[in-house]
Design a protein around this motif. Structure first.
Motif, PDB file in Angstrom:
ATOM      1  N   ASN A   1       6.407   8.647 -27.589  1.00  0.00           N
ATOM      2  CA  ASN A   1       7.030   8.759 -28.411  1.00  0.00           C
ATOM      3  C   ASN A   1       6.838   9.406 -30.205  1.00  0.00           C
ATOM      4  OD1 ASN A   1       9.828   9.306 -29.593  1.00  0.00           O
ATOM      5  ND2 ASN A   1       9.811   7.675 -30.464  1.00  0.00           N
ATOM      6  N   ILE A   2       5.450  10.603 -29.297  1.00  0.00           N
ATOM      7  CA  ILE A   2       4.227  10.618 -30.434  1.00  0.00           C
ATOM      8  C   ILE A   2       4.772  12.515 -30.566  1.00  0.00           C
ATOM      9  CG2 ILE A   2       3.446   8.482 -30.683  1.00  0.00           C
ATOM     10  CD1 ILE A   2       1.517   9.943 -28.824  1.00  0.00           C
ATOM     11  N   PRO A   3       4.389  13.022 -31.458  1.00  0.00           N
ATOM     12  CA  PRO A   3       4.879  13.980 -31.781  1.00  0.00           C
ATOM     13  C   PRO A   3       3.735  15.584 -31.045  1.00  0.00           C
ATOM     14  CG  PRO A   3       4.102  14.227 -33.977  1.00  0.00           C
ATOM     15  CD  PRO A   3       4.963  12.347 -32.802  1.00  0.00           C
ATOM     16  N   VAL A   4       3.517  16.555 -30.086  1.00  0.00           N
ATOM     17  CA  VAL A   4       2.815  16.657 -29.629  1.00  0.00           C
ATOM     18  C   VAL A   4       2.029  18.708 -30.359  1.00  0.00           C
ATOM     19  CG1 VAL A   4       2.408  18.030 -26.933  1.00  0.00           C
ATOM     20  CG2 VAL A   4       3.867  16.685 -27.241  1.00  0.00           C
ATOM     21  N   LYS A   5       1.508  18.711 -30.144  1.00  0.00           N
ATOM     22  CA  LYS A   5       0.673  20.008 -31.064  1.00  0.00           C
ATOM     23  C   LYS A   5      -0.437  19.979 -29.821  1.00  0.00           C
ATOM     24  CE  LYS A   5      -1.911  17.043 -33.349  1.00  0.00           C
ATOM     25  NZ  LYS A   5      -2.531  16.556 -35.246  1.00  0.00           N
ATOM     26  N   SER A   6      -0.109  21.849 -30.831  1.00  0.00           N
ATOM     27  CA  SER A   6      -1.921  22.652 -30.221  1.00  0.00           C
ATOM     28  C   SER A   6      -2.656  23.062 -31.355  1.00  0.00           C
ATOM     29  CB  SER A   6      -1.080  24.064 -29.650  1.00  0.00           C
ATOM     30  OG  SER A   6      -2.300  25.029 -29.392  1.00  0.00           O
ATOM     31  N   LEU A   7      -4.391  22.834 -30.750  1.00  0.00           N
ATOM     32  CA  LEU A   7      -4.783  23.149 -31.526  1.00  0.00           C
ATOM     33  C   LEU A   7      -5.644  24.679 -31.593  1.00  0.00           C
ATOM     34  CD1 LEU A   7      -6.205  19.286 -32.309  1.00  0.00           C
ATOM     35  CD2 LEU A   7      -4.461  20.192 -33.094  1.00  0.00           C
ATOM     36  N   SER A   8      -6.185  24.466 -32.829  1.00  0.00           N
ATOM     37  CA  SER A   8      -7.163  25.821 -32.563  1.00  0.00           C
ATOM     38  C   SER A   8      -8.559  25.715 -31.842  1.00  0.00           C
ATOM     39  CB  SER A   8      -7.544  26.658 -33.994  1.00  0.00           C
ATOM     40  OG  SER A   8      -8.759  25.996 -34.798  1.00  0.00           O
ATOM     41  N   ILE A   9      -9.275  25.895 -32.194  1.00  0.00           N
ATOM     42  CA  ILE A   9     -10.690  25.591 -31.216  1.00  0.00           C
ATOM     43  C   ILE A   9     -11.141  25.119 -32.364  1.00  0.00           C
ATOM     44  CG2 ILE A   9     -11.925  28.048 -31.504  1.00  0.00           C
ATOM     45  CD1 ILE A   9     -12.474  24.931 -28.698  1.00  0.00           C
ATOM     46  N   GLU A  10     -11.397  25.738 -33.682  1.00  0.00           N
ATOM     47  CA  GLU A  10     -11.762  25.107 -34.965  1.00  0.00           C
ATOM     48  C   GLU A  10     -11.234  24.466 -35.362  1.00  0.00           C
ATOM     49  OE1 GLU A  10     -11.640  29.488 -34.545  1.00  0.00           O
ATOM     50  OE2 GLU A  10     -10.540  28.464 -34.125  1.00  0.00           O
ATOM     51  N   GLU A  11     -10.386  23.619 -34.537  1.00  0.00           N
ATOM     52  CA  GLU A  11      -9.129  22.458 -36.067  1.00  0.00           C
ATOM     53  C   GLU A  11      -9.540  20.922 -34.746  1.00  0.00           C
ATOM     54  OE1 GLU A  11      -4.947  24.033 -38.079  1.00  0.00           O
ATOM     55  OE2 GLU A  11      -5.437  23.999 -34.950  1.00  0.00           O
ATOM     56  N   ALA A  12      -9.434  21.733 -33.198  1.00  0.00           N
ATOM     57  CA  ALA A  12     -10.263  20.459 -32.556  1.00  0.00           C
ATOM     58  C   ALA A  12     -11.023  19.701 -32.641  1.00  0.00           C
ATOM     59  CB  ALA A  12     -10.694  21.410 -31.125  1.00  0.00           C
ATOM     60  N   PRO A  13     -12.455  19.598 -33.180  1.00  0.00           N
ATOM     61  CA  PRO A  13     -13.164  18.677 -32.800  1.00  0.00           C
ATOM     62  C   PRO A  13     -12.837  17.505 -34.265  1.00  0.00           C
ATOM     63  CG  PRO A  13     -14.708  20.949 -33.447  1.00  0.00           C
ATOM     64  CD  PRO A  13     -13.272  20.934 -33.168  1.00  0.00           C
ATOM     65  N   GLU A  14     -11.262  17.916 -34.925  1.00  0.00           N
ATOM     66  CA  GLU A  14     -11.196  16.850 -36.588  1.00  0.00           C
ATOM     67  C   GLU A  14     -10.580  15.753 -34.999  1.00  0.00           C
ATOM     68  OE1 GLU A  14      -8.670  16.395 -40.073  1.00  0.00           O
ATOM     69  OE2 GLU A  14      -9.509  18.481 -39.834  1.00  0.00           O
ATOM     70  N   TYR A  15      -9.899  16.393 -34.306  1.00  0.00           N
ATOM     71  CA  TYR A  15      -8.963  15.400 -33.866  1.00  0.00           C
ATOM     72  C   TYR A  15      -9.947  14.765 -32.326  1.00  0.00           C
ATOM     73  CZ  TYR A  15      -5.312  14.283 -30.626  1.00  0.00           C
ATOM     74  OH  TYR A  15      -4.446  13.653 -29.716  1.00  0.00           O
ATOM     75  N   PHE A  16     -10.761  15.460 -31.301  1.00  0.00           N
ATOM     76  CA  PHE A  16     -11.551  15.484 -30.592  1.00  0.00           C
ATOM     77  C   PHE A  16     -12.941  14.617 -30.272  1.00  0.00           C
ATOM     78  CE2 PHE A  16      -8.160  17.843 -28.372  1.00  0.00           C
ATOM     79  CZ  PHE A  16      -7.185  17.401 -28.098  1.00  0.00           C
ATOM     80  N   THR A  17     -13.067  14.943 -31.438  1.00  0.00           N
ATOM     81  CA  THR A  17     -14.881  14.857 -32.085  1.00  0.00           C
ATOM     82  C   THR A  17     -15.941  14.634 -30.388  1.00  0.00           C
ATOM     83  OG1 THR A  17     -14.876  12.334 -30.859  1.00  0.00           O
ATOM     84  CG2 THR A  17     -13.898  12.624 -33.120  1.00  0.00           C
ATOM     85  N   TRP A  18     -16.614  14.134 -30.055  1.00  0.00           N
ATOM     86  CA  TRP A  18     -17.043  14.680 -29.379  1.00  0.00           C
ATOM     87  C   TRP A  18     -16.670  15.134 -27.523  1.00  0.00           C
ATOM     88  CZ3 TRP A  18     -16.687  11.861 -24.189  1.00  0.00           C
ATOM     89  CH2 TRP A  18     -15.957  10.591 -24.055  1.00  0.00           C
ATOM     90  N   MET A  19     -15.427  14.738 -27.524  1.00  0.00           N
ATOM     91  CA  MET A  19     -14.940  14.931 -26.639  1.00  0.00           C
ATOM     92  C   MET A  19     -14.091  16.597 -26.378  1.00  0.00           C
ATOM     93  SD  MET A  19     -12.307  11.916 -25.375  1.00  0.00           S
ATOM     94  CE  MET A  19     -11.280  11.535 -26.032  1.00  0.00           C
ATOM     95  N   THR A  20     -14.556  17.251 -27.469  1.00  0.00           N
ATOM     96  CA  THR A  20     -13.912  18.809 -28.013  1.00  0.00           C
ATOM     97  C   THR A  20     -14.275  19.418 -26.527  1.00  0.00           C
ATOM     98  OG1 THR A  20     -13.605  18.635 -29.884  1.00  0.00           O
ATOM     99  CG2 THR A  20     -14.031  20.882 -29.441  1.00  0.00           C
TER     100      THR A  20
END
Length: 297
Positions: A242-261
């Motif tokens: 029950n949490i939101p789902v979002k699409s990230l740009s490749i530029e935004e992704a490292p802030e969320y996914f860190t090393w998993m990007t």
């Protein structure tokens, strides 16, 4: 046969030990801690103390065994290249003492990031020369030098409930990350897919590769289930938590996914057709989604 197993107390390796013992093999497991020693002995295997830096110990284990299954890896993916190099050196050291014998060594690789052939990652997909997939390079070098080496390439998500707690490789890491972040994310359109495999099915494949594998063979540890796209996976997590789902740009992704990007953006539509045909392997455990529903959500 007497089998030397590295990573014998790990998530995959412990299941490999169990699979070997149930099928009549004797096992010597590599242990780097007293906790590992206890786990390996409780499983019914012998113990050899050491780790991936102890090349002499690795060679001793390989020399005194009838075959080797190498599942050990230092799972610090933030320093993947350093640990992959250690993995390569360990494989090469064990392979050195197997030269001139008919002993088999089965090493561990991954399907993620391999090149597609007609839209799929097949057993014929080979890591490019510039790849940091050093286990695959080491396996190739051993095969070309006459060692009876094969490789089992694991899905990004290897899962299965155990006394170690429910784990699911990169897939579970993403689910846990979403829970911690309060949102489930994917990159771009999220059309890339990841396959999965249950650790018990993977263990059977390792055993079959040891018993029946061919020199230079690549085997894909991929279940028969249709894989979810990264968007579908994020939507499943979002719905269940029950949490939101979002699409990230490749530029935004490292802030969320860190090393998993890097890993998250990879497409891995892998197949297991040749593996099943050549070894008679038939993955039959419950699906990754069923495991998530039972043990995580």
């Amino acid at each position: 046969m007497k089998v030397f197993v590295t990573g014998a107390s790990g998530f995959v390796g412990s299941e490999v030990v169990k699979e070997l013992l149930v099928n009549g093999h004797q096992v010597v497991g590599l242990a780097r801690s007293e906790e590992s020693v206890k786990s390996i002995k409780e499983a019914g295997a012998e113990v050899l103390m050491g780790d991936l830096d102890n090349l002499d110990i690795l060679q001793k284990g390989a020399r005194e065994a009838d075959g080797v299954i190498h599942t050990a890896f230092i799972h610090d993916f933030s320093d993947y290249q350093t640990n992959a190099l250690k993995d390569q050196k360990a494989i090469e050291a064990m392979g050195e003492v197997l030269k001139g014998t008919d002993k088999s060594i089965v090493v561990t690789g991954g399907t993620l990031g391999l090149p597609l052939i007609d839209g799929k990652i097949t057993e014929d997909s080979k890591a490019p020369a510039e790849s940091i997939r050093f286990s695959e390079k080491a396996f190739v070098n051993l095969s070309e030098s006459g060692v009876k080496a094969s490789i089992v390439r694991l899905s990004p998500s290897v899962y299965g409930n155990s006394k170690l707690g429910f784990k699911g490789g990169f897939g579970l890491m993403l689910a846990e990350l979403a829970k911690a972040k309060g949102s489930a994310a994917y990159i771009g359109e999220g059309n890339n897919v990841w396959p999965a495999v249950h650790r018990a099915d993977a263990a059977k494949l390792f055993r079959l590769a040891l018993e029946k594998g061919e020199t230079g063979a690549r085997y894909n540890a991929v279940s028969n289930d249709e894989p979810l796209s990264m968007k579908e996976f994020a939507e499943l997590i979002g719905e269940k938590l029950n949490i939101p789902v979002k699409s990230l740009s490749i530029e935004e992704a490292p802030e969320y996914f860190t090393w998993m990007t890097y890993f998250v953006q990879e497409n891995c539509p892998a197949t297991n057709l040749q593996t099943r045909e050549k070894l008679g392997w038939n993955p039959s455990e419950k699906s990754f989604v069923e495991e998530l529903n039972q043990y995580f959500f």
